[in-house]
Design a protein around this motif. Structure first.
Motif, mmCIF file in Angstrom:
data_model
loop_
_atom_site.group_PDB
_atom_site.id
_atom_site.type_symbol
_atom_site.label_atom_id
_atom_site.label_comp_id
_atom_site.label_asym_id
_atom_site.label_seq_id
_atom_site.Cartn_x
_atom_site.Cartn_y
_atom_site.Cartn_z
ATOM 1 N N VAL A 1 70.016 49.129 49.452
ATOM 2 C CA VAL A 1 69.240 48.492 50.514
ATOM 3 C C VAL A 1 68.752 49.538 51.522
ATOM 4 C CG1 VAL A 1 69.403 46.909 52.482
ATOM 5 C CG2 VAL A 1 70.327 46.240 50.279
ATOM 6 N N GLY A 2 69.550 50.559 51.761
ATOM 7 C CA GLY A 2 69.205 51.572 52.755
ATOM 8 C C GLY A 2 68.177 52.593 52.311
ATOM 9 N N HIS A 3 67.936 52.704 51.012
ATOM 10 C CA HIS A 3 66.947 53.651 50.504
ATOM 11 C C HIS A 3 65.742 52.874 49.965
ATOM 12 C CE1 HIS A 3 70.490 56.286 50.543
ATOM 13 N NE2 HIS A 3 69.616 57.244 50.695
ATOM 14 N N PRO A 4 64.619 52.947 50.644
ATOM 15 C CA PRO A 4 63.454 52.144 50.248
ATOM 16 C C PRO A 4 62.966 52.429 48.820
ATOM 17 C CG PRO A 4 63.115 53.123 52.406
ATOM 18 C CD PRO A 4 64.378 53.697 51.865
ATOM 19 N N THR A 5 63.098 53.656 48.358
ATOM 20 C CA THR A 5 62.621 53.960 47.004
ATOM 21 C C THR A 5 63.476 53.260 45.947
ATOM 22 O OG1 THR A 5 63.901 56.004 47.047
ATOM 23 C CG2 THR A 5 61.583 56.161 47.620
ATOM 24 N N LEU A 6 64.786 53.179 46.170
ATOM 25 C CA LEU A 6 65.642 52.464 45.231
ATOM 26 C C LEU A 6 65.333 50.965 45.248
ATOM 27 C CD1 LEU A 6 69.114 54.179 45.792
ATOM 28 C CD2 LEU A 6 67.653 54.341 43.785
ATOM 29 N N SER B 1 62.455 49.615 46.026
ATOM 30 C CA SER B 1 61.164 49.437 45.361
ATOM 31 C C SER B 1 61.305 49.519 43.847
ATOM 32 C CB SER B 1 60.176 50.506 45.830
ATOM 33 O OG SER B 1 59.910 50.358 47.193
ATOM 34 N N PHE B 2 62.116 50.443 43.384
ATOM 35 C CA PHE B 2 62.345 50.579 41.946
ATOM 36 C C PHE B 2 62.927 49.295 41.363
ATOM 37 C CE2 PHE B 2 65.302 51.617 38.494
ATOM 38 C CZ PHE B 2 64.405 52.145 37.569
ATOM 39 N N LEU B 3 63.951 48.742 42.015
ATOM 40 C CA LEU B 3 64.549 47.504 41.532
ATOM 41 C C LEU B 3 63.577 46.329 41.619
ATOM 42 C CD1 LEU B 3 68.199 47.746 42.861
ATOM 43 C CD2 LEU B 3 67.411 47.912 40.510
ATOM 44 N N ALA B 4 62.757 46.301 42.666
ATOM 45 C CA ALA B 4 61.777 45.220 42.817
ATOM 46 C C ALA B 4 60.749 45.269 41.685
ATOM 47 C CB ALA B 4 61.093 45.321 44.173
ATOM 48 N N ILE B 5 60.305 46.454 41.358
ATOM 49 C CA ILE B 5 59.336 46.593 40.265
ATOM 50 C C ILE B 5 59.989 46.227 38.938
ATOM 51 C CG2 ILE B 5 57.980 48.276 38.947
ATOM 52 C CD1 ILE B 5 57.455 49.686 41.656
ATOM 53 N N ALA B 6 61.215 46.684 38.719
ATOM 54 C CA ALA B 6 61.913 46.406 37.466
ATOM 55 C C ALA B 6 62.182 44.918 37.290
ATOM 56 C CB ALA B 6 63.224 47.179 37.417
ATOM 57 N N ASP B 7 62.487 44.219 38.367
ATOM 58 C CA ASP B 7 62.765 42.783 38.294
ATOM 59 C C ASP B 7 61.515 41.929 38.435
ATOM 60 O OD1 ASP B 7 65.448 43.291 37.973
ATOM 61 O OD2 ASP B 7 65.964 42.957 40.090
ATOM 62 N N GLY B 8 60.412 42.547 38.878
ATOM 63 C CA GLY B 8 59.178 41.790 39.072
ATOM 64 C C GLY B 8 59.241 40.890 40.285
ATOM 65 N N GLU B 9 59.960 41.313 41.317
ATOM 66 C CA GLU B 9 60.095 40.507 42.532
ATOM 67 C C GLU B 9 59.634 41.312 43.743
ATOM 68 O OE1 GLU B 9 63.953 38.940 43.075
ATOM 69 O OE2 GLU B 9 64.014 37.934 41.130
ATOM 70 N N ALA B 10 59.549 40.636 44.861
ATOM 71 C CA ALA B 10 59.154 41.295 46.102
ATOM 72 C C ALA B 10 60.307 42.139 46.642
ATOM 73 C CB ALA B 10 58.747 40.257 47.141
ATOM 74 N N GLY C 1 61.305 42.458 49.715
ATOM 75 C CA GLY C 1 62.094 41.673 50.664
ATOM 76 C C GLY C 1 63.102 40.776 49.971
ATOM 77 N N ARG C 2 62.711 40.194 48.832
ATOM 78 C CA ARG C 2 63.613 39.331 48.073
ATOM 79 C C ARG C 2 64.778 40.144 47.511
ATOM 80 N NH1 ARG C 2 65.646 34.643 47.803
ATOM 81 N NH2 ARG C 2 63.615 33.709 48.037
ATOM 82 N N VAL C 3 64.501 41.350 47.025
ATOM 83 C CA VAL C 3 65.568 42.214 46.484
ATOM 84 C C VAL C 3 66.536 42.589 47.591
ATOM 85 C CG1 VAL C 3 66.038 44.461 45.454
ATOM 86 C CG2 VAL C 3 64.168 43.072 44.579
ATOM 87 N N LYS C 4 66.018 42.952 48.765
ATOM 88 C CA LYS C 4 66.894 43.292 49.895
ATOM 89 C C LYS C 4 67.756 42.102 50.295
ATOM 90 C CE LYS C 4 64.467 46.964 52.290
ATOM 91 N NZ LYS C 4 63.863 47.402 53.553
ATOM 92 N N THR D 1 71.812 41.943 50.056
ATOM 93 C CA THR D 1 72.587 41.679 51.266
ATOM 94 C C THR D 1 73.491 40.464 51.072
ATOM 95 O OG1 THR D 1 70.759 42.568 52.555
ATOM 96 C CG2 THR D 1 72.423 41.337 53.755
ATOM 97 N N GLU D 2 73.006 39.442 50.399
ATOM 98 C CA GLU D 2 73.820 38.256 50.121
ATOM 99 C C GLU D 2 74.991 38.597 49.195
ATOM 100 O OE1 GLU D 2 73.669 34.852 51.017
ATOM 101 O OE2 GLU D 2 72.482 35.720 52.632
#
Length: 87
Positions: A46-51, A53-62, A64-67, A71-72
């Motif tokens: 969550v603290g590293h924006p590039t990580l 973004s990588f997970l968001a692209i890999a999952d096909g989600e936004a 903000g949703r990944v963060k 966090t949950e």
């Protein structure tokens, strides 16, 4: 001489535990250790924006949703704690 060395080693160990809270101690259970590790990993992602973004692209989600999901998951990353013995 060896008692002085033992005292120095204990002092250094106490200093490390005070500085790095996730290093654990002798009475730390496996569940607690795993929970610390998972929370640390999730906080890093969550603290590293590039990580994130990588997970968001890999999952096909936004992003903000990944963060939000990461966090949950920090609340109980390894599920509910095991039942404690009454001993």
């Amino acid at each position: 001489m060896s008692s002085e060395l033992r005292y120095t080693a204990n002092t250094q160990l106490e200093h490390l535990h005070a500085r790095y809270t996730g290093t654990g101690h002798a009475d730390l259970s496996k569940y607690d250790w795993l929970t610390h590790q998972h929370r640390d990993t999730l906080a890093t992602v969550v603290g590293h924006p590039t990580l994130t973004s990588f997970l968001a692209i890999a999952d096909g989600e936004a992003t903000g949703r990944v963060k939000f999901e990461m966090t949950e998951r920090m609340l109980q990353p390894c599920g509910p704690p095991p039942a404690k013995d009454e001993d």
